[in-house]
Design an enzyme around this catalytic site. Structure first.
Site, mmCIF file in Angstrom:
data_model
loop_
_atom_site.group_PDB
_atom_site.id
_atom_site.type_symbol
_atom_site.label_atom_id
_atom_site.label_comp_id
_atom_site.label_asym_id
_atom_site.label_seq_id
_atom_site.Cartn_x
_atom_site.Cartn_y
_atom_site.Cartn_z
ATOM 1 N N TYR A 96 -10.422 -44.630 -26.806
ATOM 2 C CA TYR A 96 -9.233 -44.130 -27.479
ATOM 3 C C TYR A 96 -8.116 -45.155 -27.325
ATOM 4 C CZ TYR A 96 -10.552 -39.068 -27.681
ATOM 5 O OH TYR A 96 -11.108 -37.836 -27.959
ATOM 6 N N ASN A 140 -5.982 -36.182 -28.122
ATOM 7 C CA ASN A 140 -6.253 -35.178 -27.063
ATOM 8 C C ASN A 140 -6.364 -35.903 -25.721
ATOM 9 O OD1 ASN A 140 -6.454 -32.213 -27.218
ATOM 10 N ND2 ASN A 140 -8.254 -32.526 -25.936
ATOM 11 N N ALA A 141 -7.600 -36.078 -25.194
ATOM 12 C CA ALA A 141 -7.854 -37.035 -24.105
ATOM 13 C C ALA A 141 -7.137 -36.759 -22.804
ATOM 14 C CB ALA A 141 -7.524 -38.459 -24.573
ATOM 15 N N GLU A 142 -6.576 -35.541 -22.639
ATOM 16 C CA GLU A 142 -5.864 -35.230 -21.391
ATOM 17 C C GLU A 142 -4.715 -36.202 -21.132
ATOM 18 O OE1 GLU A 142 -8.844 -33.355 -22.213
ATOM 19 O OE2 GLU A 142 -9.789 -34.916 -21.016
ATOM 20 N N ASN A 199 -9.136 -36.899 -34.413
ATOM 21 C CA ASN A 199 -10.018 -36.518 -33.324
ATOM 22 C C ASN A 199 -10.163 -35.010 -33.318
ATOM 23 O OD1 ASN A 199 -11.515 -37.121 -30.847
ATOM 24 N ND2 ASN A 199 -9.933 -35.873 -29.897
ATOM 25 N N GLU A 200 -11.368 -34.559 -33.449
ATOM 26 C CA GLU A 200 -11.614 -33.123 -33.439
ATOM 27 C C GLU A 200 -10.698 -32.398 -34.406
ATOM 28 O OE1 GLU A 200 -13.327 -32.278 -29.184
ATOM 29 O OE2 GLU A 200 -11.177 -32.325 -29.294
ATOM 30 N N TYR A 259 -19.727 -29.896 -25.089
ATOM 31 C CA TYR A 259 -19.409 -29.790 -23.652
ATOM 32 C C TYR A 259 -20.021 -28.489 -23.141
ATOM 33 C CZ TYR A 259 -16.086 -33.614 -24.173
ATOM 34 O OH TYR A 259 -15.513 -34.837 -24.402
ATOM 35 N N GLU A 297 -18.897 -37.103 -28.665
ATOM 36 C CA GLU A 297 -18.563 -36.863 -27.254
ATOM 37 C C GLU A 297 -19.562 -35.848 -26.749
ATOM 38 O OE1 GLU A 297 -14.524 -35.502 -26.541
ATOM 39 O OE2 GLU A 297 -13.764 -36.920 -28.032
ATOM 40 N N TYR A 363 -13.149 -37.777 -13.512
ATOM 41 C CA TYR A 363 -13.967 -37.060 -14.487
ATOM 42 C C TYR A 363 -15.393 -36.817 -13.996
ATOM 43 C CZ TYR A 363 -14.095 -35.129 -19.227
ATOM 44 O OH TYR A 363 -14.128 -34.288 -20.304
HETATM 45 C C1 IPT Z 1 -12.520 -33.083 -26.237
HETATM 46 C C2 IPT Z 1 -11.530 -34.120 -26.738
HETATM 47 O O1 IPT Z 1 -11.943 -34.735 -27.930
HETATM 48 C C3 IPT Z 1 -11.283 -35.189 -25.733
HETATM 49 O O2 IPT Z 1 -10.170 -35.939 -26.129
HETATM 50 C C4 IPT Z 1 -11.083 -34.608 -24.378
HETATM 51 O O3 IPT Z 1 -9.898 -33.887 -24.383
HETATM 52 C C5 IPT Z 1 -12.252 -33.713 -24.045
HETATM 53 O O4 IPT Z 1 -12.336 -32.699 -24.952
HETATM 54 C C6 IPT Z 1 -12.128 -33.013 -22.729
HETATM 55 O O5 IPT Z 1 -12.087 -33.935 -21.713
HETATM 56 S S1 IPT Z 1 -12.316 -31.512 -26.975
HETATM 57 C C7 IPT Z 1 -13.701 -30.571 -26.433
HETATM 58 C C8 IPT Z 1 -13.252 -29.540 -25.492
HETATM 59 C C9 IPT Z 1 -14.384 -29.969 -27.581
#
Ligand code: IPT
Length: 1000
Positions: A96, A140-142, A199-200, A259, A297, A363
């Site tokens: 990113y 997003n990406a925290e 993104n998403e 996830y 992802e 992470y």
């Molecule tokens: C996904 C995001 O694309 C990524 O930026 C990051 O936030 C990640 O989650 C969590 O670490 S969103 C996912 C919950 C579908």
């Protein structure tokens, strides 16, 4: 004309022409391109069909890991990360870009120093890693604001929609980052092969959705900047948004996320009954059948929020078992673009994170925050990635469906097959995927040699699948012109050399496995192997009992079969000599890490890392008549066996390290809350004078806006001073502050402490009511409010506008007073959007007095700033609620050739709530909140720390409660001692202390 790129095919042709000219390659008619495309391609280097992408005409499984350069601001360490990823057997990295760090002030884009992406691109090229660029603008990406700069809070239109002012706000960034990405595309000789817009783009509570016009705008921004490689999407779940088809806003290749176990690491052994998906391949066939099945992802670990259980727990949740079961399930669907989020997480230094996370962004990824690769999940991932590197038949295999009957008689076992001509893959898992029980089974497979065969064949043996395990068996599998008729043992790698073929297989501890080669002539060189030989075939049956078995099969032209247990297999590596070719891979057994291998005439040059004396064995790839073997430049004594295996030893003895005792440093102290003194001059602070907020998401409850972003303060600590003339009747003052989850705030009346909002892990605002002392009528009083801004919220669901959640004072009440009779001023970081320290970016520095003065920067101890001697934050601390700033220097003298990650550990001492910020050579590298946690250990990379010089350490300590506040302990510790093949790591240049004009 350029604006029309990729909208109309005629225009696309024009764009194509521009692109081709740009890379100075002769013009070829587009009809000559490798087909098929769904629409006109802009270049011919990265192409795709339904099965895979191609790079330069070669099919590949893009096996990729997510890495964020901005979470490791040490350019010399990029090569370390890339080599560690390449050593896993990956060929890709996705990254990113965090807009918030590059355009702190609207219109001023800065991509310099640690924010320069070129070193990242160069390191990727050097290591042989392709890149997927993900510039957002929303990521997003925290990260704070999900990548949005704080000034986005002043944009009226809805974020991530076609609102004109929103789109305009993104233009400058997208034009600039687009140009940077375009220049580093593979078409220009760089590593970037794919780009992801947005993104998403998946969840929205506003219509129209998905809005093709909006998505097209983002795509056009990227195309107009000169990006010609394919655009790929990242749906948050398989919903088919913007998948290739007719209409606007479509991407070239559709991809989505997954996830499966989520982000709560507190019950790390619980796998819910329905967390393993089974329908993704069928969805893919309906959503995007013409593009490779792509997961942009997939869970590689988990984030962890303030007050969370900590990354050790996440490491249990997303462990090697998880990798085996969940990743092998993806392979059973035929995924060929796969990116693991995260592969190296790094650090949320300098306030770059969002409020849902703390400083560490480890992470629980395969590579730890401190860059160590000693997690089992690293090794497991290496076994898997290496297998696909040598299994081209996987790429175009037709995918079967999951069956409990077709291949085995045990219904507890589910097998999904994939077939490419006669080659077959069998992806085996438990039918109840999360069972802890093991199951024994036999597999009925189809081979050209034997037709339907039930394996294992060797008398009385059977296969077993442990709880939470999954396997890939193969049949009719090519190993360089010879056939592996079948193998129940998993393949780590194989290679055909001029003089021999090396095949390395493994099984789980204690398992029995069997393989058959269409080759005869057997000599068992090591260990206990059961074997039979019939009609041109050799059967090998072994137990993965911890002892290696080696068989030499053939006559003249031998296959050396290494049969290992999985834990031993972790020590084997297959290292490519060329950046993108495994044509001359070197297969070896070593230890902690092998980075590179290169044959140089009759010499073999290895680089890598060891953390113990390490025997090395080169199974294949050493030049015949090896004359010299080096490891990190040191010549090793070696022996070559009759079978051509080279063995040597890399010695290891720890260097003598002197790590300073931080308690005995010569600490200096300065009060960092002069703002509560009556003599304090706030005339340079901004007046909170906006009667209307710019914030479209939340109306004011106060007569004038007290939202910090209205005034350009978006990061770190915020301070407010409110003045009023007392009536003498005031009894209480109440206030609602908002700083994001786990934030804290404290309030003073003149220099008298009223109290604090100490923070709670999940509260992003807090209401406090304070009793006031008796006030004197007609006297003027000052209320000072200090608020910790934890970063801005993300904006995951479109329409929620959560990135606009303000920070600062939301409301207040002083009894007997009209609110308007309190006049407020505020400050945050010095300069606001005209932030001072360009080298560390717009977020590193907050509004604490010591920060505004630049006292966190190296050299500040020489300033005439009012430093006093101190015994430090542990011995002295603070005697009463307030904010103090402690600073000291220390020397390090860590020898070159060693990778010795260091970290600071803060020990808690107190039941009283406090927070502390750690600065290392000017970089804010830790935020500690004792009453919320969980982080107490703060790794700081070499390069931020000067390993051969003087370092400047500072701690800002903010006591929230009456009484004294001290750190229980502060230590600098050694996390690992690794002898490394990584080159030297330069100290990152950052601004040093200069007296700051106009600082207040
Ligand atoms: C996904 C995001 O694309 C990524 O930026 C990051 O936030 C990640 O989650 C969590 O670490 S969103 C996912 C919950 C579908």
């Amino acid at each position: 004309m350029k604006n029309l790129c990729n909208v109309l095919s005629a225009a696309a042709l024009a764009c194509f022409t521009v692109a081709v000219q740009a890379r100075a390659v002769g013009y070829r008619s587009p009809t000559e391109f490798i087909k098929p495309y769904k629409r006109q391609a802009l270049q011919d280097i990265v192409t795709w069909d339904k099965d895979t992408i191609f790079v330069n005409g070669e099919r590949l499984f893009l096996y990729s890991g997510e890495v964020h350069p901005y979470r490791l601001p040490v350019p010399d360490l990029y090569i370390d990360i890339f080599q560690k990823i390449k050593a896993l057997g990956y060929n890709g990295v996705s990254f990113y870009v965090d807009w918030a760090l590059l355009e702190g002030k609207p219109g001023e884009y800065r991509e310099e120093g640690v924010f320069n992406l070129k070193p990242f691109f160069e390191a990727a090229s050097e290591a042989g890693i392709y890149l997927l660029a993900r510039p957002g603008p929303y990521i997003n990406a925290e990260v704070s604001g999900g990548g949005y700069p704080g000034w986005i809070q002043r944009v009226q239109g809805l974020l991530r929609t076609r609102a004109k002012d929103y789109l305009n706000a993104t233009d400058n960034y997208m034009a600039n980052i687009g140009k940077t990405i375009a220049a580093a595309q593979i078409t220009n000789g760089g590593p970037i092969i794919l780009v992801q817009p947005e993104n998403e783009y998946t969840n929205s509570n506003v219509k129209p959705f998905p809005d093709g016009e909006y998505m097209q705008y983002v795509e056009d921004q990227i195309r107009n900047a000169g990006v010609v490689v394919p655009l790929i999407s990242n749906d948050a779940s398989p919903q088919g948004h913007n998948a290739p088809g007719t209409g606007v806003g479509k991407v070239d290749i559709y991809g989505h996320d997954g996830y499966p176990v989520g982000f709560d690491c507190s019950n790390p052994t619980v796998w819910g009954d329905r967390q393993l998906v089974t329908d993704w391949y069928t969805k893919h066939l309906t959503q995007s059948p013409s593009t490779p099945f792509s997961i942009i992802e997939f869970q590689g670990g988990s984030f962890d929020p303030w007050g969370g259980p900590g990354f050790e727990k996440c490491l249990q949740l997303v462990n090697a078992q998880f990798e085996r079961v969940f990743y092998k399930n993806l392979y059973s669907f035929g995924v060929t673009i796969l990116n693991f989020y995260m592969t190296f997480g790094g650090t949320n230094w300098g306030n770059l994170g969002h409020p849902g996370g703390y400083t560490s962004y480890d992470y629980a990824a395969v590579i730890a925050e401190d860059r160590q690769v000693n997690r089992e999940k690293y090794s497991e991932q290496k076994l898997q990635a290496n297998f696909f590197k040598v299994s081209p038949a996987y790429l175009t295999a037709s995918r079967g469906s999951a069956s409990t009957k077709q291949f085995t008689t045990n219904p507890a076992i589910t097998v999904t097959d994939a077939t490419n001509n006669s080659t077959k893959f069998y992806f085996v898992r438990h039918t109840t995927y999360n069972t802890l029980d093991s199951a024994s089974y036999k597999l009925t497979i189809q081979t050209s040699a034997f037709g339907n065969t039930t394996v294992p064949q060797y008398n009385g043996t059977s296969l077993s699948l442990n709880g939470r395990d999954s396997k890939i068996h193969v049949s009719d599998y090519d190993i360089g012109g010879k056939t592996l008729v079948y193998s129940t043992a998993e393949i780590l790698t194989w290679h055909k050399y001029d003089d021999k073929t090396v095949l390395v297989v493994y099984g789980g501890p204690g398992e029995t496995h069997e393989l058959v080669l269409a080759v005869t002539g057997l000599e068992v060189l090591e260990g206990d192997v059961k074997s039979t030989a019939t009609r041109g075939y050799t059967l090998l049956n072994f137990e993965a009992d911890g002892t290696r078995k080696v068989a030499k099969v053939g006559v003249d032209d031998f296959v050396y079969v290494y049969m290992l247990d999985r834990n031993s297999a972790y020590n084997y590596w297959s290292v490519d000599q060329g950046p993108h070719s495994n044509a001359d891979a070197v297969i070896l057994k070593a230890g902690y890490l092998v980075r590179t291998a290169k044959v140089d005439g009759s010499a073999l040059v290895l680089t890598g890392d060891v953390n113990a004396t390490t025997p090395i064995e080169i199974l294949g790839g050493a030049p015949s008549g090896l004359s010299k073997l080096t490891f990190n430049g040191e010549e090793l004594d070696f022996k070559t066996s009759d079978e051509g295996v080279v063995s040597a030893n890399v010695d290891f003895s720890k260097p003598d390290l002197k790590i300073p005792d931080l308690s005995s440093l010569d600490w200096k102290y300065i009060n960092s809350l002069p703002e509560i003194q009556s003599s304090y001059d706030d005339s340079d602070w901004k007046d909170a004078d906006l009667v209307k907020t710019y914030n479209s998401h939340r109306d004011l409850n106060t007569p004038k806006s007290l939202y910090s972003s209205d005034y350009g303060y978006h990061t770190g600590t915020l301070l407010y001073r409110g003045k009023f003339t007392a009536t003498g009747a005031e009894k209480t003052f109440s206030i609602i502050t908002q700083g994001g989850t786990a934030y804290g705030s404290s309030v003073w009346l003149n220099d008298q402490f009223l109290g604090s909002w100490k923070g709670l892990a999940s509260e992003y605002f807090g209401t406090s009511t304070f009793n006031l002392p008796a006030l004197t009528a007609n006297e003027t009083y000052t209320i000072t409010v200090v608020i910790d801004n934890q970063g801005l919220d993300e904006n995951w669901t479109i329409g929620t506008e959560t990135a606009k959640n303000p920070r600062g004072i939301m409301d207040y009440n002083l009894d007997g007073h009209d609110k308007a009779s309190v006049s407020w001023k505020l400050t945050g970081n010095l300069g606001g959007e005209d932030y001072i320290d360009k080298s560390r970016g717009p977020l590193n520095e907050g509004g604490l007095y010591a920060e505004r003065q630049g006292l966190h920067l190296p050299g500040a101890l020489a300033a005439d700033a009012g430093w006093v001697d101190s015994a430090g934050p542990v011995a002295d601390g603070l005697t009463k609620p307030g904010i103090g700033f402690f600073a000291a220097t220390f020397d390090l003298n860590i020898p070159g050739g060693w990778d010795i990650p260091l970290s600071f550990t803060i020990t808690n001492s107190s039941a009283r709530a406090y927070r502390a910020q750690l600065y290392v050579n000017g970089w804010q590298y830790g935020k500690y909140v004792n009453n919320i946690g969980p982080q107490t250990r703060f790794p700081v990379p070499q390069g931020i720390l000067d390993y051969q010089g003087t370092n400047y350490l500072a701690i800002a300590l903010w006591g929230h409660e009456d009484g004294e506040t001290k750190l229980g302990g502060l230590e600098l510790g050694v996390d690992a001692v690794v002898k490394t093949g990584l080159g030297s790591v330069g100290v990152v240049k950052g601004e040093t202390y200069q007296g700051r004009q106009g600082a207040y």
